[in-house]
Design an enzyme around this catalytic site. Structure first.
Site, PDB file in Angstrom:
ATOM      1  N   ASP A  93       2.063   9.256  -4.400  1.00  0.00           N
ATOM      2  CA  ASP A  93       0.722   9.362  -4.980  1.00  0.00           C
ATOM      3  C   ASP A  93      -0.231   8.472  -4.195  1.00  0.00           C
ATOM      4  O   ASP A  93      -0.062   7.254  -4.155  1.00  0.00           O
ATOM      5  CB  ASP A  93       0.781   8.924  -6.456  1.00  0.00           C
ATOM      6  CG  ASP A  93      -0.596   8.772  -7.089  1.00  0.00           C
ATOM      7  OD1 ASP A  93      -1.548   9.412  -6.593  1.00  0.00           O
ATOM      8  OD2 ASP A  93      -0.711   8.015  -8.072  1.00  0.00           O
ATOM      9  N   ASP A 132      -3.465   8.314  -9.506  1.00  0.00           N
ATOM     10  CA  ASP A 132      -3.582   9.036 -10.775  1.00  0.00           C
ATOM     11  C   ASP A 132      -2.214   9.309 -11.410  1.00  0.00           C
ATOM     12  O   ASP A 132      -2.119   9.979 -12.444  1.00  0.00           O
ATOM     13  CB  ASP A 132      -4.361  10.344 -10.603  1.00  0.00           C
ATOM     14  CG  ASP A 132      -3.651  11.356  -9.697  1.00  0.00           C
ATOM     15  OD1 ASP A 132      -2.584  11.008  -9.135  1.00  0.00           O
ATOM     16  OD2 ASP A 132      -4.165  12.481  -9.546  1.00  0.00           O
ATOM     17  N   ASN A 139      -3.724   8.415  -4.607  1.00  0.00           N
ATOM     18  CA  ASN A 139      -5.003   8.071  -5.247  1.00  0.00           C
ATOM     19  C   ASN A 139      -4.854   7.395  -6.612  1.00  0.00           C
ATOM     20  O   ASN A 139      -5.833   7.204  -7.334  1.00  0.00           O
ATOM     21  CB  ASN A 139      -5.895   9.311  -5.369  1.00  0.00           C
ATOM     22  CG  ASN A 139      -5.262  10.410  -6.229  1.00  0.00           C
ATOM     23  OD1 ASN A 139      -4.168  10.228  -6.772  1.00  0.00           O
ATOM     24  ND2 ASN A 139      -5.944  11.546  -6.331  1.00  0.00           N
ATOM     25  N   GLU A 190      15.534  32.496  -3.147  1.00  0.00           N
ATOM     26  CA  GLU A 190      16.264  31.914  -4.282  1.00  0.00           C
ATOM     27  C   GLU A 190      16.955  33.071  -4.990  1.00  0.00           C
ATOM     28  O   GLU A 190      16.295  33.973  -5.498  1.00  0.00           O
ATOM     29  CB  GLU A 190      15.307  31.191  -5.232  1.00  0.00           C
ATOM     30  CG  GLU A 190      16.039  30.503  -6.361  1.00  0.00           C
ATOM     31  CD  GLU A 190      15.122  30.107  -7.506  1.00  0.00           C
ATOM     32  OE1 GLU A 190      15.470  29.144  -8.220  1.00  0.00           O
ATOM     33  OE2 GLU A 190      14.089  30.757  -7.720  1.00  0.00           O
ATOM     34  N   ASP A 210       0.696  13.723  -4.309  1.00  0.00           N
ATOM     35  CA  ASP A 210      -0.324  14.592  -3.714  1.00  0.00           C
ATOM     36  C   ASP A 210      -0.079  14.764  -2.219  1.00  0.00           C
ATOM     37  O   ASP A 210       0.809  14.134  -1.637  1.00  0.00           O
ATOM     38  CB  ASP A 210      -1.727  14.034  -3.977  1.00  0.00           C
ATOM     39  CG  ASP A 210      -1.841  12.544  -3.676  1.00  0.00           C
ATOM     40  OD1 ASP A 210      -1.360  12.123  -2.598  1.00  0.00           O
ATOM     41  OD2 ASP A 210      -2.391  11.794  -4.502  1.00  0.00           O
ATOM     42  N   ASP A 253      10.764  32.295  -4.407  1.00  0.00           N
ATOM     43  CA  ASP A 253      11.200  32.003  -5.767  1.00  0.00           C
ATOM     44  C   ASP A 253      11.687  33.269  -6.469  1.00  0.00           C
ATOM     45  O   ASP A 253      11.020  34.307  -6.418  1.00  0.00           O
ATOM     46  CB  ASP A 253      10.015  31.394  -6.540  1.00  0.00           C
ATOM     47  CG  ASP A 253      10.401  30.862  -7.891  1.00  0.00           C
ATOM     48  OD1 ASP A 253      11.275  29.989  -7.962  1.00  0.00           O
ATOM     49  OD2 ASP A 253       9.815  31.330  -8.889  1.00  0.00           O
TER      50      ASP A 253
END
Length: 559
Positions: A26, A30, A28, A257, A34, A203
Site C-alpha cells: 500500500d 489507505d 498511499n 483456471e 495498490d 478465470d
C-alpha cells in the site's frame, strides 16, 4: 530410443509470480494495496529471477468478490490507482526483463457493468441477451447452486425474471452464445494485448458455455457442480474461436483456471494441435485434502500419483502448470509443509525444490518465497471472504454445523489465509501500510517472517528460491526433460527423474520429520546441485541415501 521433440516456447521456460494487488503493498496509506505499491516492490520480485508476473484483477469493480466482479474492463480500480499507474507498472516490469499477464474474467461481469444495467432494464433491452434470463412466472428455473451459497438463480425486481450467476448474485453470467458478447470480449482482449501485456490467466474459463436445457443437478452432481458447469456443449468451439480471432495474432501466454476439468479432459484444452490454451490450472493436487469446505487427511502417495497422472494426461504435445498456492488456497507451507517454528523454513525450501524442478510452468504466489503461513483465525467474524459468509449462512445459521466446526475447517482450507497482507519487514503492519488498520489483518508472526529478514539471510527460503530458479533457467532437462516418479509407493519420500537426452537429474524430498533411507541404482557419485541442508556432502558416496527431516536434493546423476 530418442526422446520425442517438443515445441519450445518462452512460456514453458518461464517462472511466474502471482501478485494479489489488494494485499501486496500500500503506497498511499489507505490500508489497501495498490499499483504504485507494486512498482515500489518490483525489485524484490525481479531479484528472484522471475520471468512473468500474473496480476490478479485490477479492473474497476464494486468488490463484491474482491475484483472478480468487473464493472469496467477498460478502467483501473480507483483503490489501486489509474491507467497511468498501470502503464507505468507495465513499463517498469519490462525494464526489469519481465512480462505481465493479467486476469481475464469473462464468465461473468459485475451487476453494475453497463451491459447488465441495460440488460436488466426491460425484457426488450438491446442487451437483454448479453446475460442468461429465464421467465420468472415459472419459478426458479432449476436447482443450480452458487459457489458462494444458495441458488445460482436470482429473481430481478425490474422484470420479475431470473438471471443466472454461478458465483455471487452481483456476478451475473454472460451469455457466450450471443456472438455480440464474444465480439465484445475479443475486443477487450485486444485492448490489453495492444497495450503490451503478454497474456491472460482466464478465470473459470471452462464455465463459459451453458447447456440451455438446464437439467437439474443430481444429488451426486450437487457435491461438485463444477463438473457440470465445465461441460457446456460449445466450450471448445469458443476457445478455438478466441484463439483464431485474438490469441494467434500475438506472442502471448494463456493459462485457464480449470475448475471442473478432469485429467482426461485436460488435453482438449492444451494439446497444441487444438489451438486453444497453452496450459491450465488443474486443482487435483491442491484439492486432495478437501471435501467441499471440510478438510480431510491426504497421503503423499496420493499427491505423487496425481502429479504423475497430470503429466501423462498432457503428454509431449501439451503443457501443465505447477503450483501449490494462489489467492484461492491456504498458505503453501501450512497446506503441504510443516508450519511449526522448527520445520517451517526447511519444509518451505523442500516444497520450492519440488515445484521448481517438475515438468510444467511453475507459479509462485506472493509470500511463498519467504515461507508465509496461515493466519490464526479465532472467530468467524475475522474472515472477509464472501465464500465464508455464504458457508456461515447455509450451514451455521441453519444449525447444520456449529460455528466451531466451520472455524476448525476454515483454519485449514480458507482462501483468506493467502490474502493477508504481504509481510515486508518488522515495522508496524509488516511494512504493508502506514494506515492504522489494513483491509485484512496482518499475520502476527511478521516480526520473524518478513522479506527484509529473508533477503538479509543467505540461508533463507527467499535465497533458496533464487538458487532454484537460476538452476531451472540453466538446465534444459528441468524444463523439457521427461518426468518419472521413482518411488510411487513410498509414504515419506518423493523422488522423481528429469531426463533430456544424456542429461539426467533426480530430485529427492523427505516429506517427514524423521530421517529416511532411500536407495536407487546409479545414485553413487551423483553431484548435489542443490540441497536445503548445508550439512549435505557435494557428492553422494553410495546408492543408499539417508534424507534428513524435510531434506530436499537435486542430484545430477553420472552419465
Amino acid at each position: 530410443m530418442p526422446q520425442p521433440a517438443q515445441s519450445k516456447h518462452w512460456w514453458k521456460e518461464a517462472v511466474a509470480y502471482q501478485i494479489y494487488p489488494r494485499s501486496f503493498a500500500d503506497s498511499n496509506g489507505d490500508g489497501i494495496g495498490d499499483i504504485p505499491g507494486i512498482i515500489e516492490k518490483l525489485d524484490h520480485v525481479a531479484a528472484l529471477g522471475i520471468d512473468v508476473i500474473w496480476l490478479s484483477p485490477h479492473f474497476d469493480s464494486p468488490n463484491a468478490d474482491n475484483g472478480y466482479d468487473i464493472r469496467d474492463y477498460r478502467k483501473v480500480m480507483a483503490e489501486f490507482g489509474t491507467m497511468a499507474d498501470f502503464d507505468r507498472l507495465l513499463a517498469e516490469i519490462k525494464k526489469r526483463g519481465m512480462r505481465l499477464v493479467i486476469d481475464l474474467v469473462v464468465n461473468h461481469s459485475s451487476d453494475e457493468h453497463e451491459w447488465f444495467v441495460e440488460s436488466r432494464s426491460s425484457r426488450d433491452s438491446a442487451k437483454r441477451d448479453y446475460y442468461i434470463w429465464r421467465d420468472g412466472s415459472k419459478g426458479v428455473p432449476n436447482n443450480f447452486v452458487s459457489y458462494f451459497g444458495g441458488s445460482a438463480w436470482e429473481k430481478d425486481d425490474a422484470t420479475g425474471d431470473y438471471y443466472l450467476h454461478y458465483f455471487a448474485k452481483k456476478q451475473p453470467d454472460l451469455n457466450w452464445d450471443n456472438e455480440k458478447v464474444r465480439a465484445e470480449v475479443y475486443d477487450l482482449m485486444r485492448f490489453w494485448l495492444d497495450k503490451g501485456v503478454s497474456g491472460f490467466r482466464m478465470d473459470v474459463i471452462p464455465f463459459i458455455s451453458k447447456n440451455f436445457a438446464f437439467p437439474d443437478l443430481t444429488e451426486e452432481e450437487m457435491k461438485d457442480p463444477g463438473r457440470v458447469y465445465a461441460s457446456g456443449p460449445r466450450l471448445h468451439e469458443y476457445l478455438q474461436e478466441m484463439n483464431r480471432e485474438v490469441l494467434s495474432h500475438y506472442d502471448c501466454m494463456t493459462v485457464g483456471e480449470a475448475a471442473g476439468v478432469s485429467d482426461a479432459q485436460t488435453p482438449l484444452f492444451v494439446d497444441e494441435a487444438r489451438n486453444e490454451l497453452n496450459m491450465i490450472f488443474n486443482f487435483a493436487v491442491v484439492m486432495l485434502d478437501r471435501d467441499g469446505w471440510r478438510w480431510k487427511p491426504r497421503k503423499l502417495t496420493d499427491m505423487k500419483a496425481t502429479f504423475d497422472r497430470l503429466d501423462k494426461a498432457v503428454g509431449m504435445t501439451g503443457w501443465n502448470t505447477v503450483f501449490l498456492g494462489n489467492h484461492d488456497q491456504p498458505r503453501t507451507v501450512s497446506h503441504f509443509g510443516d508450519p511449526s517454528p522448527e520445520y517451517r523454513a526447511i519444509s518451505a525450501k523442500a516444497l520450492a525444490t519440488m515445484m521448481l524442478t517438475m515438468r510444467g510452468t511453475p507459479f509462485i504466489y506472493q509470500g511463498e518465497e519467504i515461507g508465509m503461513v496461515n493466519y490464526p483465525f479465532t472467530d468467524l467474524d475475522q474472515f472477509d471472504d464472501i465464500e465464508v459468509r455464504g458457508l456461515r449462512q447455509d450451514h451455521v445459521e441453519t444449525g447444520k454445523v456449529s460455528a466451531a466446526e466451520l472455524l476448525e475447517n476454515l483454519n485449514k482450507v480458507s482462501r483468506d489465509h493467502a490474502r493477508t497482507p504481504m509481510q515486508w519487514d518488522a515495522s508496524k503492519n509488516a511494512g504493508f501500510t502506514t494506515a492504522e488498520k489494513p483491509w485484512l489483518a496482518v499475520n502476527p508472526n511478521y516480526p520473524e517472517i518478513n522479506a527484509a529478514a529473508a533477503q538479509a539471510d543467505q540461508g533463507s527460503v527467499y535465497h533458496h528460491y533464487r538458487k532454484l530458479i537460476a538452476l531451472r533457467h540453466d538446465t534444459p532437462a528441468l524444463i523439457y526433460g521427461t518426468y518419472e516418479d521413482l518411488a510411487p509407493d513410498h509414504e515419506m519420500v518423493f523422488a522423481f527423474e528429469r531426463k533430456l537426452d544424456d542429461e539426467r537429474l533426480i530430485v529427492t524430498i523427505n516429506f517427514s520429520r524423521v530421517p529416511v533411507m532411500w536407495k536407487h541404482d546409479g545414485l553413487e557419485g551423483s553431484n548435489v546441485l542443490i540441497s536445503n541442508d548445508d550439512r549435505r556432502e557435494e557428492t553422494l558416496p553410495s546408492e543408499e541415501l539417508t534424507l534428513l527431516p524435510w531434506e530436499a536434493l537435486v542430484l545430477k546423476v553420472p552419465a
